[in-house]
Design a protein around this motif. Sequence first.
Motif, short mmCIF file in Angstrom:
data_model
loop_
_atom_site.label_atom_id
_atom_site.label_comp_id
_atom_site.label_asym_id
_atom_site.label_seq_id
_atom_site.Cartn_x
_atom_site.Cartn_y
_atom_site.Cartn_z
N ILE A 50 16.34 -38.98 -18.63
CA ILE A 50 17.03 -39.25 -19.89
C ILE A 50 18.48 -39.61 -19.59
N ARG A 51 18.83 -40.83 -19.99
CA ARG A 51 20.22 -41.30 -19.89
C ARG A 51 20.86 -41.05 -21.23
N VAL A 52 21.86 -40.16 -21.27
CA VAL A 52 22.43 -39.80 -22.55
C VAL A 52 23.45 -40.81 -23.06
N PHE A 53 24.03 -41.58 -22.14
CA PHE A 53 24.97 -42.64 -22.54
C PHE A 53 24.94 -43.73 -21.50
N GLY A 54 25.47 -44.90 -21.84
CA GLY A 54 25.38 -46.08 -21.00
C GLY A 54 25.91 -45.94 -19.59
N GLY A 55 26.96 -45.17 -19.39
CA GLY A 55 27.55 -45.00 -18.07
C GLY A 55 26.78 -44.06 -17.17
N ASP A 56 25.76 -43.42 -17.70
CA ASP A 56 24.94 -42.47 -16.95
C ASP A 56 23.90 -43.26 -16.17
N THR A 57 24.14 -43.49 -14.90
CA THR A 57 23.26 -44.36 -14.12
C THR A 57 22.01 -43.67 -13.62
N LEU A 58 22.05 -42.36 -13.39
CA LEU A 58 20.89 -41.66 -12.83
C LEU A 58 20.01 -41.02 -13.88
N GLY A 59 20.58 -40.60 -14.97
CA GLY A 59 19.82 -39.87 -15.98
C GLY A 59 19.61 -38.43 -15.54
N MET A 60 19.01 -37.68 -16.42
CA MET A 60 18.76 -36.26 -16.16
C MET A 60 17.30 -35.94 -16.41
N SER A 61 16.78 -35.00 -15.63
CA SER A 61 15.42 -34.53 -15.87
C SER A 61 15.45 -33.50 -17.00
N ILE A 62 14.29 -33.19 -17.51
CA ILE A 62 14.19 -32.18 -18.56
C ILE A 62 14.68 -30.84 -18.02
N ARG A 63 14.34 -30.53 -16.78
CA ARG A 63 14.76 -29.27 -16.18
C ARG A 63 16.28 -29.19 -16.09
N GLU A 64 16.92 -30.29 -15.69
CA GLU A 64 18.38 -30.32 -15.59
C GLU A 64 19.04 -30.13 -16.96
N ILE A 65 18.46 -30.77 -17.97
CA ILE A 65 18.99 -30.62 -19.33
C ILE A 65 18.86 -29.17 -19.78
N GLY A 66 17.71 -28.58 -19.54
CA GLY A 66 17.49 -27.19 -19.90
C GLY A 66 18.47 -26.25 -19.23
N GLN A 67 18.73 -26.50 -17.95
CA GLN A 67 19.69 -25.66 -17.22
C GLN A 67 21.09 -25.81 -17.79
N ASP A 68 21.50 -27.04 -18.04
CA ASP A 68 22.85 -27.27 -18.55
C ASP A 68 23.04 -26.68 -19.95
N LEU A 69 21.99 -26.64 -20.74
CA LEU A 69 22.10 -26.14 -22.11
C LEU A 69 21.80 -24.65 -22.23
N GLU A 70 21.55 -24.00 -21.11
CA GLU A 70 21.23 -22.57 -21.15
C GLU A 70 22.37 -21.73 -21.71
N ASP A 71 23.59 -22.06 -21.32
CA ASP A 71 24.78 -21.34 -21.81
C ASP A 71 25.68 -22.36 -22.49
N LEU A 72 25.64 -22.40 -23.81
CA LEU A 72 26.37 -23.43 -24.55
C LEU A 72 27.88 -23.30 -24.45
N THR A 73 28.38 -22.18 -23.92
CA THR A 73 29.82 -22.02 -23.73
C THR A 73 30.28 -22.55 -22.37
N HIS A 74 29.34 -22.85 -21.49
CA HIS A 74 29.69 -23.35 -20.15
C HIS A 74 30.20 -24.79 -20.27
N PRO A 75 31.17 -25.16 -19.44
CA PRO A 75 31.70 -26.54 -19.50
C PRO A 75 30.64 -27.62 -19.32
N ASN A 76 29.63 -27.38 -18.47
CA ASN A 76 28.58 -28.39 -18.29
C ASN A 76 27.82 -28.63 -19.59
N ALA A 77 27.58 -27.55 -20.33
CA ALA A 77 26.89 -27.69 -21.61
C ALA A 77 27.75 -28.46 -22.60
#
Length: 98
Positions: A50-77
């Motif tokens: 999943i490419r969330v925006f045009g400059g995102d050349t690699l995209g993210m897997s579902i697992r990566e998205i899930g990890q990043d959104l695990e803690d919504l207060t974290h900067p990655n989220a």
Amino acid sequence: MARQLFGQFLDQEIDRDTLIGRLQEMELQLQADADDESEDDNLDTRTLRIRVFGGDTLGMSIREIGQDLEDLTHPNAQILLRGIAFGLAEDELEVHFE
């Protein structure tokens, strides 16, 4: 469908687990459809990227998205949430099956 799911997540209509679960269902359905079309006995190993925006050349897997959104207060989220919002607003969010 992925755009709708991300929009619902941003609008807090669905939670992280529901988002990830439905994205995984999409991936499994695509894999099953690809296996049905394939003439050989190898199972399809492609996954959603999943490419969330045009400059995102690699995209993210579902697992990566899930990890990043695990803690919504974290900067990655926070970065991912802004990227998703931008990608939806600019119609740049893309789903690739590769």
